[in-house]
Design an enzyme around this catalytic site. Structure first.
Site, PDB file in Angstrom:
ATOM      1  N   PRO A   1       0.825  -1.208   0.000  1.00 35.29           N
ATOM      2  CA  PRO A   1       0.000   0.000   0.000  1.00 35.29           C
ATOM      3  C   PRO A   1       0.865   1.266   0.000  1.00 35.29           C
ATOM      4  CG  PRO A   1      -0.792  -1.579   1.610  1.00 35.29           C
ATOM      5  CD  PRO A   1       0.521  -2.095   1.127  1.00 35.29           C
ATOM      6  N   LYS A  13       4.168   5.444   4.838  1.00 34.82           N
ATOM      7  CA  LYS A  13       3.512   4.137   4.813  1.00 34.82           C
ATOM      8  C   LYS A  13       3.337   3.557   6.213  1.00 34.82           C
ATOM      9  CE  LYS A  13       5.382   3.160   0.211  1.00 34.82           C
ATOM     10  NZ  LYS A  13       6.110   2.200  -0.649  1.00 34.82           N
ATOM     11  N   ARG A  31      12.573  -3.439  -7.847  1.00 34.11           N
ATOM     12  CA  ARG A  31      11.176  -3.083  -8.090  1.00 34.11           C
ATOM     13  C   ARG A  31      10.969  -2.822  -9.576  1.00 34.11           C
ATOM     14  NH1 ARG A  31       8.391  -1.318  -3.632  1.00 34.11           N
ATOM     15  NH2 ARG A  31       6.587  -1.734  -4.974  1.00 34.11           N
TER      16      ARG A  31
END
Length: 269
Positions: free
Chosen positions: A2, A52, A258
């Site tokens: 998220p 986060k 990533r």
């Protein structure tokens, strides 16, 4: 994982539902049982997000720090309470609602000082009123590291993840591998302001939408995006598909473990 808007959305929800009153705290799974026993029946003072990270504040009794990581989720329900389903790390029960937390990377009870130390390690958060974007700008302007990597570094900017990173670079025509020190100061300010707008919209809607009105499916006639992440985007997870602006196939590579997406024509090196 998220991104920051999700945690701010949760913080606002938990603030509305639980702040200012005692709550029941439990750990059906057992891994947070000792901490839950210390908090059970205590007043839930406030909820806040930083990047986060989510913080549930219980005043002198401590702060619960939650980092969802890749697999953590919250589920929200109205009373009455049901039997736990799955591995529930922490359960909150208030006057009208209850919340279950499953699979977080972190769920820990901290002192105020420990919680503040986590926040101090983070860069400015575009969704916080106390954000100081010049801190991030100064770090970026001194770095040879690619802008794509810097935007994902939570010590530079807190809350930006893979989707916002790819989309904001596309929206400003910036090549992802541009060294931070080569980014124009005025352009950095535009990127920051755009992140604020996009992430605030994400808090309101619960999804990430970055596409301008003239490129929406209902305007162009293309099919709406079908993806579990939701939202209309320009390049994220669109490898090989035509750019919505110029038609060039969207490129993909890996950077620091990533996935990275960009349009070679709209974001020239």
């Amino acid at each position: 994982m998220p991104e920051g808007h999700t945690l701010h959305r949760l913080a606002r929800l938990h603030q509305r539902r639980y702040a200012g009153a005692p709550v029941e705290v439990a750990s059906p799974q057992g891994r947070f049982a000792a901490e839950a026993a210390l908090l059970n029946g205590r007043r839930f003072d406030s909820a806040e997000a930083y990047g986060k990270h989510l913080f549930h504040n219980y005043g002198p009794h401590g702060t619960v720090h939650v980092h969802l990581g890749l697999y953590g989720t919250f589920s929200e329900s109205q009373l009455p309470v049901a039997e736990p389903v799955g591995q529930v790390r922490m359960r909150l029960v208030g006057r009208t609602h209850w919340t279950d937390l499953r699979g977080p990377n972190r769920c820990e009870l901290l002192t105020e000082g420990q919680a503040e130390a986590i926040k101090a390690r983070l860069g400015p958060d575009p969704l916080r009123r106390d954000a100081r974007p010049h801190r991030a700008g100064d770090r970026i302007s001194r770095s040879r590291t690619s802008l794509a990597a810097l935007l994902m570094d939570q010590s530079v900017i807190a809350g930006v993840g893979n989707v916002y990173r790819a989309e904001v670079l596309f929206r400003h025509g910036v090549a992802p591998m541009l060294p931070g020190r080569d980014l124009d100061e005025a352009l950095w300010r535009d990127i920051w302001d755009d992140l604020v707008r996009l992430m605030e919209a994400g808090v309101r809607s619960g999804r990430i939408d970055t596409v301008a009105e003239e490129h929406l499916p209902e305007v162009t006639g293309r099919a709406p995006r079908q993806d579990r992440h939701g939202g209309e985007v320009y390049v994220y997870r669109r490898t090989g598909q035509p750019c919505l602006v110029c038609g060039t196939p969207v490129a993909h590579t890996e950077l620091t473990g990533r996935n990275l997406y960009w349009c070679p024509a709209c974001q020239p090196a």
